[in-house]
Design an enzyme around this catalytic site. Sequence first.
Site, PDB file in Angstrom:
ATOM      1  N   ASP A  13      -8.751   0.518  -2.711  1.00  0.00           N
ATOM      2  CA  ASP A  13      -8.437   1.915  -3.174  1.00  0.00           C
ATOM      3  C   ASP A  13      -8.582   2.157  -4.669  1.00  0.00           C
ATOM      4  O   ASP A  13      -7.562   3.077  -5.142  1.00  0.00           O
ATOM      5  CB  ASP A  13      -7.181   2.352  -2.369  1.00  0.00           C
ATOM      6  CG  ASP A  13      -7.095   2.157  -1.028  1.00  0.00           C
ATOM      7  OD1 ASP A  13      -7.949   2.422  -0.456  1.00  0.00           O
ATOM      8  OD2 ASP A  13      -5.604   1.790  -0.846  1.00  0.00           O
ATOM      9  N   LYS A  16     -13.484   3.406  -5.268  1.00  0.00           N
ATOM     10  CA  LYS A  16     -14.846   3.132  -5.119  1.00  0.00           C
ATOM     11  C   LYS A  16     -15.770   4.256  -4.788  1.00  0.00           C
ATOM     12  O   LYS A  16     -16.643   4.466  -5.150  1.00  0.00           O
ATOM     13  CB  LYS A  16     -14.972   1.747  -4.317  1.00  0.00           C
ATOM     14  CG  LYS A  16     -14.338   0.748  -4.488  1.00  0.00           C
ATOM     15  CD  LYS A  16     -14.269  -0.462  -3.581  1.00  0.00           C
ATOM     16  CE  LYS A  16     -13.587  -0.220  -2.372  1.00  0.00           C
ATOM     17  NZ  LYS A  16     -11.993   0.082  -2.501  1.00  0.00           N
ATOM     18  N   LYS A  18     -15.593   7.627  -5.044  1.00  0.00           N
ATOM     19  CA  LYS A  18     -15.873   8.356  -6.038  1.00  0.00           C
ATOM     20  C   LYS A  18     -17.014   7.792  -6.890  1.00  0.00           C
ATOM     21  O   LYS A  18     -17.868   8.515  -7.184  1.00  0.00           O
ATOM     22  CB  LYS A  18     -14.559   8.842  -6.859  1.00  0.00           C
ATOM     23  CG  LYS A  18     -14.960   9.775  -7.733  1.00  0.00           C
ATOM     24  CD  LYS A  18     -14.077   9.598  -9.102  1.00  0.00           C
ATOM     25  CE  LYS A  18     -14.837  10.020 -10.134  1.00  0.00           C
ATOM     26  NZ  LYS A  18     -14.160  10.726 -11.170  1.00  0.00           N
ATOM     27  N   GLY A  40     -11.270   3.291   3.569  1.00  0.00           N
ATOM     28  CA  GLY A  40     -11.087   5.004   3.531  1.00  0.00           C
ATOM     29  C   GLY A  40     -11.526   5.126   1.997  1.00  0.00           C
ATOM     30  O   GLY A  40     -10.948   4.926   1.128  1.00  0.00           O
ATOM     31  N   HIS A  41     -12.898   5.647   1.866  1.00  0.00           N
ATOM     32  CA  HIS A  41     -13.414   6.100   0.586  1.00  0.00           C
ATOM     33  C   HIS A  41     -13.432   7.492   0.450  1.00  0.00           C
ATOM     34  O   HIS A  41     -14.286   8.243   0.977  1.00  0.00           O
ATOM     35  CB  HIS A  41     -14.893   5.454   0.629  1.00  0.00           C
ATOM     36  CG  HIS A  41     -14.861   3.932   0.366  1.00  0.00           C
ATOM     37  ND1 HIS A  41     -15.981   3.135   0.455  1.00  0.00           N
ATOM     38  CD2 HIS A  41     -13.741   3.046   0.601  1.00  0.00           C
ATOM     39  CE1 HIS A  41     -15.577   1.711   0.423  1.00  0.00           C
ATOM     40  NE2 HIS A  41     -14.377   1.809   0.615  1.00  0.00           N
ATOM     41  N   GLN A 223     -12.688  -2.708   0.551  1.00  0.00           N
ATOM     42  CA  GLN A 223     -11.443  -3.377   0.156  1.00  0.00           C
ATOM     43  C   GLN A 223     -11.594  -3.803  -1.344  1.00  0.00           C
ATOM     44  O   GLN A 223     -12.348  -3.062  -2.063  1.00  0.00           O
ATOM     45  CB  GLN A 223     -11.278  -4.603   0.853  1.00  0.00           C
ATOM     46  CG  GLN A 223     -10.927  -4.211   2.455  1.00  0.00           C
ATOM     47  CD  GLN A 223     -11.881  -3.944   3.330  1.00  0.00           C
ATOM     48  OE1 GLN A 223     -13.207  -4.458   3.561  1.00  0.00           O
ATOM     49  NE2 GLN A 223     -11.896  -2.534   3.885  1.00  0.00           N
ATOM     50  N   SER A 412     -12.838   7.403 -15.430  1.00  0.00           N
ATOM     51  CA  SER A 412     -12.652   8.545 -14.421  1.00  0.00           C
ATOM     52  C   SER A 412     -11.150   8.944 -14.968  1.00  0.00           C
ATOM     53  O   SER A 412     -10.177   8.172 -14.683  1.00  0.00           O
ATOM     54  CB  SER A 412     -12.648   8.029 -13.088  1.00  0.00           C
ATOM     55  OG  SER A 412     -12.173   8.972 -12.144  1.00  0.00           O
TER      56      SER A 412
HETATM   57  P1  GDP Z   1     -11.443   3.780  -2.438  1.00  0.00           P
HETATM   58  O1  GDP Z   1     -11.202   2.953  -0.989  1.00  0.00           O
HETATM   59  O2  GDP Z   1     -11.786   2.642  -3.547  1.00  0.00           O
HETATM   60  O3  GDP Z   1     -12.740   4.621  -2.260  1.00  0.00           O
HETATM   61  O4  GDP Z   1     -10.384   4.699  -2.991  1.00  0.00           O
HETATM   62  P2  GDP Z   1      -9.821   5.744  -2.254  1.00  0.00           P
HETATM   63  O5  GDP Z   1     -10.477   6.983  -1.776  1.00  0.00           O
HETATM   64  O6  GDP Z   1      -8.954   5.149  -0.926  1.00  0.00           O
HETATM   65  O7  GDP Z   1      -8.371   5.891  -3.218  1.00  0.00           O
HETATM   66  C1  GDP Z   1      -8.755   6.642  -4.341  1.00  0.00           C
HETATM   67  C2  GDP Z   1      -8.060   7.915  -4.369  1.00  0.00           C
HETATM   68  O8  GDP Z   1      -8.059   8.177  -5.888  1.00  0.00           O
HETATM   69  C3  GDP Z   1      -8.676   9.172  -3.720  1.00  0.00           C
HETATM   70  O9  GDP Z   1      -7.759  10.128  -3.437  1.00  0.00           O
HETATM   71  C4  GDP Z   1      -9.584   9.698  -4.942  1.00  0.00           C
HETATM   72  O10 GDP Z   1      -9.964  11.021  -4.725  1.00  0.00           O
HETATM   73  C5  GDP Z   1      -8.817   9.355  -6.122  1.00  0.00           C
HETATM   74  N1  GDP Z   1      -9.141   9.380  -7.342  1.00  0.00           N
HETATM   75  C6  GDP Z   1     -10.331   8.762  -7.779  1.00  0.00           C
HETATM   76  N2  GDP Z   1     -10.490   8.681  -9.119  1.00  0.00           N
HETATM   77  C7  GDP Z   1      -9.754   9.289  -9.567  1.00  0.00           C
HETATM   78  C8  GDP Z   1      -9.162   9.808 -11.072  1.00  0.00           C
HETATM   79  O11 GDP Z   1      -9.650   9.098 -11.879  1.00  0.00           O
HETATM   80  N3  GDP Z   1      -8.253  10.315 -11.314  1.00  0.00           N
HETATM   81  C9  GDP Z   1      -7.108  10.676 -10.097  1.00  0.00           C
HETATM   82  N4  GDP Z   1      -6.072  11.414 -10.307  1.00  0.00           N
HETATM   83  N5  GDP Z   1      -7.595  10.384  -8.738  1.00  0.00           N
HETATM   84  C10 GDP Z   1      -8.823   9.736  -8.556  1.00  0.00           C
HETATM   85  P1  IMO Z   2     -10.698   0.373   0.930  1.00  0.00           P
HETATM   86  O1  IMO Z   2     -12.131   0.151   1.106  1.00  0.00           O
HETATM   87  C1  IMO Z   2      -6.813  -0.902   0.700  1.00  0.00           C
HETATM   88  C2  IMO Z   2      -5.369  -3.950   3.621  1.00  0.00           C
HETATM   89  C3  IMO Z   2      -4.540  -3.541   4.786  1.00  0.00           C
HETATM   90  C4  IMO Z   2      -3.812  -4.900   4.940  1.00  0.00           C
HETATM   91  C5  IMO Z   2      -4.951  -6.082   4.605  1.00  0.00           C
HETATM   92  C6  IMO Z   2      -5.499  -6.458   6.102  1.00  0.00           C
HETATM   93  O2  IMO Z   2     -10.323   1.759   1.251  1.00  0.00           O
HETATM   94  O3  IMO Z   2     -10.349  -0.221  -0.312  1.00  0.00           O
HETATM   95  P2  IMO Z   2      -7.300  -5.309   8.042  1.00  0.00           P
HETATM   96  O4  IMO Z   2      -6.994  -3.952   8.757  1.00  0.00           O
HETATM   97  O5  IMO Z   2      -8.210  -5.064   6.799  1.00  0.00           O
HETATM   98  O6  IMO Z   2      -6.992  -6.532   8.708  1.00  0.00           O
HETATM   99  O7  IMO Z   2      -5.969  -5.454   6.995  1.00  0.00           O
HETATM  100  O8  IMO Z   2      -5.900  -5.262   4.216  1.00  0.00           O
HETATM  101  N1  IMO Z   2      -6.742  -3.072   3.411  1.00  0.00           N
HETATM  102  C7  IMO Z   2      -6.828  -2.531   2.434  1.00  0.00           C
HETATM  103  N2  IMO Z   2      -6.095  -1.964   1.578  1.00  0.00           N
HETATM  104  N3  IMO Z   2      -7.965  -0.477   0.962  1.00  0.00           N
HETATM  105  C8  IMO Z   2      -8.783  -0.979   1.781  1.00  0.00           C
HETATM  106  O9  IMO Z   2      -9.957  -0.361   1.979  1.00  0.00           O
HETATM  107  C9  IMO Z   2      -8.158  -1.667   2.809  1.00  0.00           C
HETATM  108  N4  IMO Z   2      -8.823  -2.378   3.969  1.00  0.00           N
HETATM  109  C10 IMO Z   2      -7.925  -3.028   4.254  1.00  0.00           C
HETATM  110  O10 IMO Z   2      -3.421  -2.508   4.415  1.00  0.00           O
HETATM  111  O11 IMO Z   2      -2.847  -5.149   3.792  1.00  0.00           O
HETATM  112 MG    MG Z   3      -9.563   3.424   0.306  1.00  0.00          MG
END
Ligand code: GDP
Ligand code: IMO
Ligand code: MG
Length: 425
Positions: A13, A16, A18, A40-41, A223, A412
Amino acid sequence: MPNTVLIGAQWGDEGKGKVIDVLSEGVDFVVRYQGGNNAGHTVEIGDDRYILHLIPSGILHDGKVCVIGNGVVVDPVVLMDEIKGLHAQGIDTKGRLFISDRAQIIFPYHCELDAWKETLKDNEMKIGTTKRGIGPAYSDKASRTGLRMGDLLDPVFDSLFQERIDEKNAYLTAVGGKPMESAEMIASLKVAADFLTDYIVDTVTMLNVAYRDDKTILFEGAQGTMLDIDFGTYPYVTSSNSTSGGASTGSGLPPQAVDRVIGVVKAYTTRVGEGPFPTELTDDVGKKIAEVGKEFGATTGRPRRCGWFDAVIARYAAMISGIDVWAMTKLDVLDGIETLKICTHYELDGEVVDTIPGNIRKLERCTPVYEEMPGWLSPTTEVTEYDQLPVNARKYVERLCEITGVPLGILSVGPRRASTLRISV
Ligand code: GDP
Ligand code: IMO
Ligand code: MG
């Protein structure tokens, strides 16, 4: 643009999705190589918000070819629904989304087993998984009892599936669970198979032809380093290699195909699920970061735990994946915090520790050692040039780069495409 692997440097999270969206502009192919719909991206474009679980984030750019590689575990029904969701938002996938015929399938019994293990009472080994069937599907892959996306299209699929169901039911019965009916599962898998037929191809050959033809490839990691099955906080990890090494085995492209590695790192740290987190904050500052950063999981909606930037983790991530530059995200979330802390190293039984111990019990006993820096009070969200940042914000970013030994490539300061400062990438 050189062929690039983009990985998460922390516990996922990091933002990535973005960064992939921003970089997709300059590439021909975007490839997911591990994980599944545990990811979840999020990509925000104007007022539209997309959350991609299986499909590479490059799909939001017209004309980019997106590949779900052999290293990914695919739930066919989830994938069908995700494609339909994109179509409903006016995004075309025909002829530019391809799924490896070698990618392992996640079946409903994988999800059942995942959820069942997690809900066992007094379960000391609860991981806090996403319950998407990831662990059980990768276990079957390693046990050589899995089925792959190509099998879904094979006329013998029903009998192959029945054999697996019989085996799972024997297990479920032995542990006091309820056996599963195969008819309904087969019916929904058939619908998904029909829908996905044209998307399932030999992506290994496709990608190698593209590589030979000098097409530009961007690998989208899911991840993060600390969730990697080998290098993360085992057993509180996911079931695949989310570090850069996974890009080769998960796509079929040789290691030489990778020219550069970008590490995505938040300006602080978050984690979802169980497991050690040395710099975790349980006070009001942690709550403020969670609130301002909207730190809720993009897949499960669970609150993310928040903490200070951990340079031990970032250095470890850089070492394992060979990170060339940082894409640092969410700096804006720290606006208005008077004093910021950076964990420079840990202490364990009176000794200095400056890398991640392999033994999780040792990591649990590590206490972070911090240095402090003054924060900045003015907002960074509207900044479009690095030099416009408050001086203390620049000093903070520069200190993070110095202490991790990795230069800044992207910064960012907001979730939208426009809030991205491209420094050297
Ligand atoms: P990922 O799994 O690495 O793609 O990240 P996620 O989408 O799960 O979580 C990142 C969250 O932070 C999302 O809600 C993005 O919209 C948000 N985000 C990304 N970059 C920034 C930033 O620079 N500032 C803020 N405030 N939010 C950001
Ligand atoms: P992105 O790509 C954050 C975490 C789960 C749990 C552990 C194992 O959005 O960054 P799983 O379902 O993979 O067997 O769970 O890994 N986890 C993540 N945490 N971002 C993710 O993906 C994750 N995918 C799995 O919360 O701790
Ligand atoms: Mg994510």
